[in-house]
Design a protein around this motif. Structure first.
Motif, mmCIF file in Angstrom:
data_model
loop_
_atom_site.group_PDB
_atom_site.id
_atom_site.type_symbol
_atom_site.label_atom_id
_atom_site.label_comp_id
_atom_site.label_asym_id
_atom_site.label_seq_id
_atom_site.Cartn_x
_atom_site.Cartn_y
_atom_site.Cartn_z
ATOM 1 N N MET A 240 0.820 -1.213 0.000
ATOM 2 C CA MET A 240 0.000 0.000 0.000
ATOM 3 C C MET A 240 0.857 1.267 0.000
ATOM 4 N N LYS A 241 2.053 1.199 0.584
ATOM 5 C CA LYS A 241 2.950 2.336 0.518
ATOM 6 C C LYS A 241 3.435 2.560 -0.908
ATOM 7 N N ILE A 242 3.697 1.461 -1.629
ATOM 8 C CA ILE A 242 4.086 1.564 -3.047
ATOM 9 C C ILE A 242 2.935 2.179 -3.838
ATOM 10 N N ALA A 243 1.705 1.812 -3.504
ATOM 11 C CA ALA A 243 0.533 2.349 -4.194
ATOM 12 C C ALA A 243 0.308 3.826 -3.897
ATOM 13 N N GLY A 244 0.891 4.318 -2.824
ATOM 14 C CA GLY A 244 0.803 5.748 -2.500
ATOM 15 C C GLY A 244 -0.588 6.228 -2.132
ATOM 16 N N GLY A 245 -1.442 5.314 -1.708
ATOM 17 C CA GLY A 245 -2.783 5.720 -1.294
ATOM 18 C C GLY A 245 -3.765 5.882 -2.434
ATOM 19 N N PHE A 246 -3.387 5.444 -3.638
ATOM 20 C CA PHE A 246 -4.264 5.647 -4.796
ATOM 21 C C PHE A 246 -5.062 4.408 -5.190
ATOM 22 N N LEU A 247 -4.930 3.315 -4.422
ATOM 23 C CA LEU A 247 -5.751 2.147 -4.668
ATOM 24 C C LEU A 247 -6.889 2.133 -3.656
ATOM 25 N N GLY A 248 -8.102 1.852 -4.140
ATOM 26 C CA GLY A 248 -9.237 1.832 -3.237
ATOM 27 C C GLY A 248 -9.247 0.621 -2.331
#
Length: 248
Positions: A240-248
């Motif tokens: 989720m850190k790799i996703a940067g908060g942009f995945l729901g």
């Protein structure tokens, strides 16, 4: 009996050498990748995704530890033997020398030809089958520099198929592709893993596609790597850190 399509890393340290000094990128990896799986590799830029893939196929030397294909240490394999076990698809687009798409795919059969690299009827049949599976038959006689990015990616995947390896590695193959071509590519990889029992590792920044098409994810962060199921991804802090908060 151990599956000969498996890749196992035992206490492996990966990196490169610069001016005679070892630069480690990934440390003490203990991982197993199995056949019939499409595995996505995720991580921020510079964390070691390409280093992992290039080490697995012998383009970079292993710094420490061991890597096995089945029960065989890759260091005990000749280059020709390794080329029959692992194929790699890199992002760099080749060109020049008036190469056609067919020429590129045909190069996948080089480990199986004689010293003159002469193709026989069986070699040609395997090449044509790879071209058909990847859906590039009508483009096979085009020059490489005439191919769209999507067609080029299918061409180099066809080359890997023609190489007849149980293990395929792909480094960011969806980069620069349009939306539909990205999905077409991952659908193809998913089909190859399932129908041809291949072990396929693919690095990509397209996290939504990896979640949709892969069975597992290798999450790389801070010099370490963890192999998780796709269903675990959104509960995994590193992912989720790799996703940067942009995945729901």
């Amino acid at each position: 009996m151990k599956n000969t399509n498996n890749i196992s890393l035992k206490n492996a340290t990966l990196g490169y050498k610069k001016s005679g000094k070892e630069i480690s990128v990934l440390n003490h990896l203990n991982l197993d990748f199995t056949s019939s799986e499409l595995i996505g590799i995720v991580g921020l830029n510079g964390t070691g995704k390409s280093t992992l893939l290039k080490t697995l196929c012998g383009l970079l030397p292993l710094l420490h530890g061991e890597i096995y294909i089945g029960a065989v240490d890759i260091e005990d394999l000749s280059l020709n033997e390794l080329a029959k076990k692992i194929s790699i698809v890199l992002t760099e687009k080749i060109g020049g020398f008036n190469l056609t798409a067919y020429d590129v795919v045909a190069a996948g059969q080089m480990p199986y030809t004689n010293s003159f690299n002469k193709l026989n009827a069986e070699n040609i049949s395997i090449i044509q089958n790879a071209i058909a599976v990847c859906g590039i038959a009508e483009h096979q006689h085009k020059l490489v520099n005439e191919l769209s990015d999507g067609l080029f990616q299918k061409t180099v995947i066809a080359k890997a198929l023609a190489q007849q390896t149980p293990i395929m590695l792909l480094d960011e193959p969806s980069a620069f592709l349009d939306y539909a071509s990205k999905h077409d590519l991952f659908l193809l990889l998913q089909k190859l893993a399932a129908q041809q029992s291949k072990c396929i590792l693919v690095s990509s920044h397209d996290l939504d596609l990896l979640l949709k098409y892969c069975q597992k994810l290798l999450v790389i962060a801070k010099g370490e790597a963890q192999l998780i199921s796709v269903s675990e991804a959104k509960q995994n802090a590193a992912f989720m850190k790799i996703a940067g908060g942009f995945l729901g």
